[in-house]
Every structure is written in structure tokens, then in C-alpha cells.
Motif scaffolding. Structure first.
Motif, mmCIF file in Angstrom:
data_model
loop_
_atom_site.group_PDB
_atom_site.id
_atom_site.type_symbol
_atom_site.label_atom_id
_atom_site.label_comp_id
_atom_site.label_asym_id
_atom_site.label_seq_id
_atom_site.Cartn_x
_atom_site.Cartn_y
_atom_site.Cartn_z
ATOM 1 N N VAL A 129 55.388 74.124 24.685
ATOM 2 C CA VAL A 129 55.073 72.754 24.993
ATOM 3 C C VAL A 129 54.570 72.488 26.571
ATOM 4 C CG1 VAL A 129 56.225 70.615 25.673
ATOM 5 C CG2 VAL A 129 56.727 71.945 23.671
ATOM 6 N N ASN A 130 54.875 73.611 27.345
ATOM 7 C CA ASN A 130 54.342 73.368 28.840
ATOM 8 C C ASN A 130 52.836 73.503 28.787
ATOM 9 O OD1 ASN A 130 55.889 72.675 31.155
ATOM 10 N ND2 ASN A 130 57.350 74.372 30.500
ATOM 11 N N GLU A 131 52.409 74.794 28.145
ATOM 12 C CA GLU A 131 50.900 75.120 28.019
ATOM 13 C C GLU A 131 50.238 74.015 27.546
ATOM 14 O OE1 GLU A 131 49.296 77.601 29.526
ATOM 15 O OE2 GLU A 131 51.189 78.378 30.226
ATOM 16 N N LEU A 132 50.658 73.410 26.248
ATOM 17 C CA LEU A 132 49.982 72.166 25.704
ATOM 18 C C LEU A 132 50.002 71.272 26.660
ATOM 19 C CD1 LEU A 132 49.076 70.699 22.987
ATOM 20 C CD2 LEU A 132 51.473 69.875 22.929
ATOM 21 N N LEU A 133 51.087 70.726 27.285
ATOM 22 C CA LEU A 133 50.821 69.543 28.195
ATOM 23 C C LEU A 133 49.927 69.879 29.493
ATOM 24 C CD1 LEU A 133 54.444 68.285 28.035
ATOM 25 C CD2 LEU A 133 52.405 67.079 27.223
ATOM 26 N N TRP B 185 63.957 66.479 23.884
ATOM 27 C CA TRP B 185 63.416 67.281 24.855
ATOM 28 C C TRP B 185 63.810 66.820 26.273
ATOM 29 C CZ3 TRP B 185 60.274 70.539 22.919
ATOM 30 C CH2 TRP B 185 59.517 70.359 21.802
ATOM 31 N N ARG B 186 63.853 67.792 26.991
ATOM 32 C CA ARG B 186 64.653 67.617 28.409
ATOM 33 C C ARG B 186 63.693 67.664 29.480
ATOM 34 N NH1 ARG B 186 68.057 71.845 26.030
ATOM 35 N NH2 ARG B 186 69.750 70.725 24.661
ATOM 36 N N LYS B 187 64.259 67.424 30.698
ATOM 37 C CA LYS B 187 63.333 67.295 31.982
ATOM 38 C C LYS B 187 62.830 68.989 32.028
ATOM 39 C CE LYS B 187 61.379 64.935 35.114
ATOM 40 N NZ LYS B 187 60.151 64.313 35.340
ATOM 41 N N ASN B 188 63.688 69.750 31.771
ATOM 42 C CA ASN B 188 63.321 71.106 32.218
ATOM 43 C C ASN B 188 62.321 71.978 31.275
ATOM 44 O OD1 ASN B 188 65.048 71.601 30.033
ATOM 45 N ND2 ASN B 188 66.298 73.056 31.138
ATOM 46 N N ASN B 189 62.064 71.022 30.137
ATOM 47 C CA ASN B 189 61.021 71.531 29.159
ATOM 48 C C ASN B 189 59.666 71.388 29.819
ATOM 49 O OD1 ASN B 189 63.174 70.382 26.588
ATOM 50 N ND2 ASN B 189 62.405 72.460 26.802
ATOM 51 N N PHE B 190 59.499 70.685 30.769
ATOM 52 C CA PHE B 190 58.284 70.016 31.360
ATOM 53 C C PHE B 190 58.335 70.543 32.965
ATOM 54 C CE2 PHE B 190 59.682 67.037 28.336
ATOM 55 C CZ PHE B 190 58.725 67.524 27.181
ATOM 56 N N GLN B 191 58.182 71.652 33.214
ATOM 57 C CA GLN B 191 58.381 72.421 34.513
ATOM 58 C C GLN B 191 57.089 71.983 35.173
ATOM 59 O OE1 GLN B 191 59.288 76.375 33.685
ATOM 60 N NE2 GLN B 191 61.454 75.893 33.370
ATOM 61 N N GLY B 192 57.248 71.560 36.209
ATOM 62 C CA GLY B 192 55.802 71.244 37.341
ATOM 63 C C GLY B 192 55.149 69.954 36.769
ATOM 64 N N LEU B 193 55.781 69.271 35.614
ATOM 65 C CA LEU B 193 54.658 68.069 35.527
ATOM 66 C C LEU B 193 55.671 66.801 35.745
ATOM 67 C CD1 LEU B 193 53.818 69.565 31.900
ATOM 68 C CD2 LEU B 193 52.244 69.466 33.809
ATOM 69 N N ARG C 31 47.412 79.810 24.629
ATOM 70 C CA ARG C 31 46.136 79.268 24.704
ATOM 71 C C ARG C 31 45.749 78.601 23.810
ATOM 72 N NH1 ARG C 31 46.540 79.207 29.508
ATOM 73 N NH2 ARG C 31 46.610 81.202 30.821
ATOM 74 N N ILE C 32 45.131 77.423 23.601
ATOM 75 C CA ILE C 32 44.579 76.554 22.542
ATOM 76 C C ILE C 32 43.510 77.260 21.923
ATOM 77 C CG2 ILE C 32 43.408 74.642 21.852
ATOM 78 C CD1 ILE C 32 44.914 73.239 24.263
ATOM 79 N N LYS C 33 43.738 77.687 20.543
ATOM 80 C CA LYS C 33 42.469 78.381 19.827
ATOM 81 C C LYS C 33 41.726 77.242 18.962
ATOM 82 C CE LYS C 33 41.738 82.168 16.667
ATOM 83 N NZ LYS C 33 40.790 82.673 17.264
ATOM 84 N N GLU C 34 42.379 76.190 18.374
ATOM 85 C CA GLU C 34 41.741 75.419 17.814
ATOM 86 C C GLU C 34 42.463 74.009 17.928
ATOM 87 O OE1 GLU C 34 38.886 73.753 16.642
ATOM 88 O OE2 GLU C 34 38.382 75.629 15.987
ATOM 89 N N ILE C 35 41.508 72.985 17.743
ATOM 90 C CA ILE C 35 42.459 71.597 17.805
ATOM 91 C C ILE C 35 41.755 71.024 16.261
ATOM 92 C CG2 ILE C 35 42.536 69.099 18.813
ATOM 93 C CD1 ILE C 35 41.888 70.650 21.447
ATOM 94 N N TYR C 36 42.814 70.438 15.398
ATOM 95 C CA TYR C 36 42.471 69.595 14.332
ATOM 96 C C TYR C 36 42.835 68.278 14.433
ATOM 97 C CZ TYR C 36 42.912 74.531 13.031
ATOM 98 O OH TYR C 36 42.835 75.981 13.002
ATOM 99 N N ASP C 37 41.812 67.529 13.982
ATOM 100 C CA ASP C 37 42.026 65.919 13.848
ATOM 101 C C ASP C 37 41.393 65.366 12.635
ATOM 102 O OD1 ASP C 37 39.398 66.236 14.590
ATOM 103 O OD2 ASP C 37 39.520 64.511 16.490
ATOM 104 N N ASP C 38 41.770 63.970 12.418
ATOM 105 C CA ASP C 38 40.897 63.591 11.465
ATOM 106 C C ASP C 38 39.599 62.790 11.805
ATOM 107 O OD1 ASP C 38 40.475 61.664 9.468
ATOM 108 O OD2 ASP C 38 42.364 60.811 9.170
ATOM 109 N N PRO C 39 38.609 63.378 11.354
ATOM 110 C CA PRO C 39 37.353 62.862 11.637
ATOM 111 C C PRO C 39 36.987 61.292 11.364
ATOM 112 C CG PRO C 39 37.109 64.211 9.753
ATOM 113 C CD PRO C 39 38.368 64.185 10.088
ATOM 114 N N ASN C 40 37.797 60.886 10.582
ATOM 115 C CA ASN C 40 37.502 59.458 10.047
ATOM 116 C C ASN C 40 38.366 58.391 10.812
ATOM 117 O OD1 ASN C 40 36.166 60.510 7.594
ATOM 118 N ND2 ASN C 40 38.314 61.196 6.921
#
Length: 179
Positions: free
Chosen positions: A6-10, A87-95, A167-176
């Protein structure tokens, strides 16, 4: 491991979305990221330009590190996972993000909505970790505080563990959907 993902994602997404100020305490449904990936996987042989439900954001050739057998195993493992993680505050260290429950976010007259009016928030699913612990699927969607947003951004992200870092390898979304 979930906290690191979650930290890396954010950290990666906040670079692209610096206006996010609030995180919803309750997690989204766990299986939604796997459902997005599965639809993209099922549509992998559809030509570009034809109607695709979910597609990777990168350019072809696409890689599919989670195959149909692993998708089935993960669906079976997580199908009963209906408890929303808080989620807790400590899940988002440094943010510097404000955590808020869904009720306060949806209440347009709340102190939170008034203070962060027009700012963006993000809701995140619990990560789904593959059997070999090399890949993770996670889903997020954005929302606007204090007013309705017609098209919130929503994406599933495949992350890979490289040398102890996600690390993010791929992002998937709805192209429509046009954001």
C-alpha cells in the motif's frame, strides 16, 4: 507485506495524483482487482480497436504473469474475504494523508467535507498476493470530497516484488471510461 504494498502504491500514485488528501479507512472489496485482471486476461487476444472490457495501459506485447490457474486459486482463496479492513495511520508512513471513514466522506455537511471541499480522496482494496509472493494485485478509486464527481478514476494495479521493493508492473483500467 500488505503495508509495504500500500505504501509503494500510494508513493507511486501520489506523484501522478498530488491533489489526493484523504484516504478512506474502509478497504474496497478484495476481489475487485482480481476481477479487473481476469477480464483483461480473458480479452488479451482481442485486437486493439475492438471493444475490450479492461486493458493494460502499457503498449503491446503485454505480459501475463498470473495465469488462469492462479486466477482460479486466488478467487477460491479470497471469495469469503468480505470483511473490510480498516486502514490505520501507520499504514501510510511518511505520507501526509487524512484518514476518514466512509460515512464522513459521504456526508457533504461534515467537517471533513467542508475542510477538504474539492480535494480528492482515494479508496484502496486489500492486496491480493500470488502464491509465490512475487506479484500483488490491488485496486484503487478516487473520489472528490464535498461534491459529486462524474467519473472517478479506478484502476487495478499489478505490482512485482523486485529486490524487496514493490514496483508497478502494469496498470489495468476500463478504456471505455473517459476521466
Amino acid at each position: 507485506m500488505e503495508k509495504n504494498v500500500v505504501n509503494e502504491l500510494l508513493k507511486n500514485q501520489l506523484i501522478k495524483l498530488p491533489y489526493i488528501k484523504v484516504v478512506m479507512k474502509e478497504s474496497l472489496q478484495t476481489l475487485v482487482s482480481l476481477e479487473y485482471y481476469e477480464k483483461a486476461y480473458q480479452d488479451k487476444n482481442i485486437r486493439l480497436g475492438d471493444m475490450i472490457r479492461i486493458r493494460p495501459e502499457s503498449n503491446p506485447p503485454f505480459t501475463w504473469p498470473i495465469d488462469s490457474l492462479e486466477i482460479t486459486k486466488l478467487k477460491e482463496k479470497h471469495k469469503k474475504d468480505t470483511i473490510s479492513q480498516l486502514w490505520r495511520k501507520n499504514n501510510f508512513q511518511g505520507l501526509k494523508l487524512k484518514l476518514a471513514n466512509a460515512r464522513a466522506i459521504k456526508n457533504f455537511k461534515s467537517h471533513l467535507s467542508k475542510r477538504y471541499f474539492g480535494d480528492e480522496g482515494i479508496a484502496i482494496s486489500k492486496p491480493i498476493i500470488t502464491s509465490d509472493k512475487e506479484f500483488v494485485l490491488i485496486f484503487f478509486k478516487t473520489f472528490t470530497l464535498g461534491k459529486y464527481s462524474n467519473h472517478p478514476m479506478q484502476k487495478a494495479i499489478l505490482m512485482q516484488n523486485k529486490e524487496g521493493s514493490w514496483r508497478i508492473k502494469e496498470i489495468y483500467d476500463d478504456p471505455n471510461i473517459i476521466y
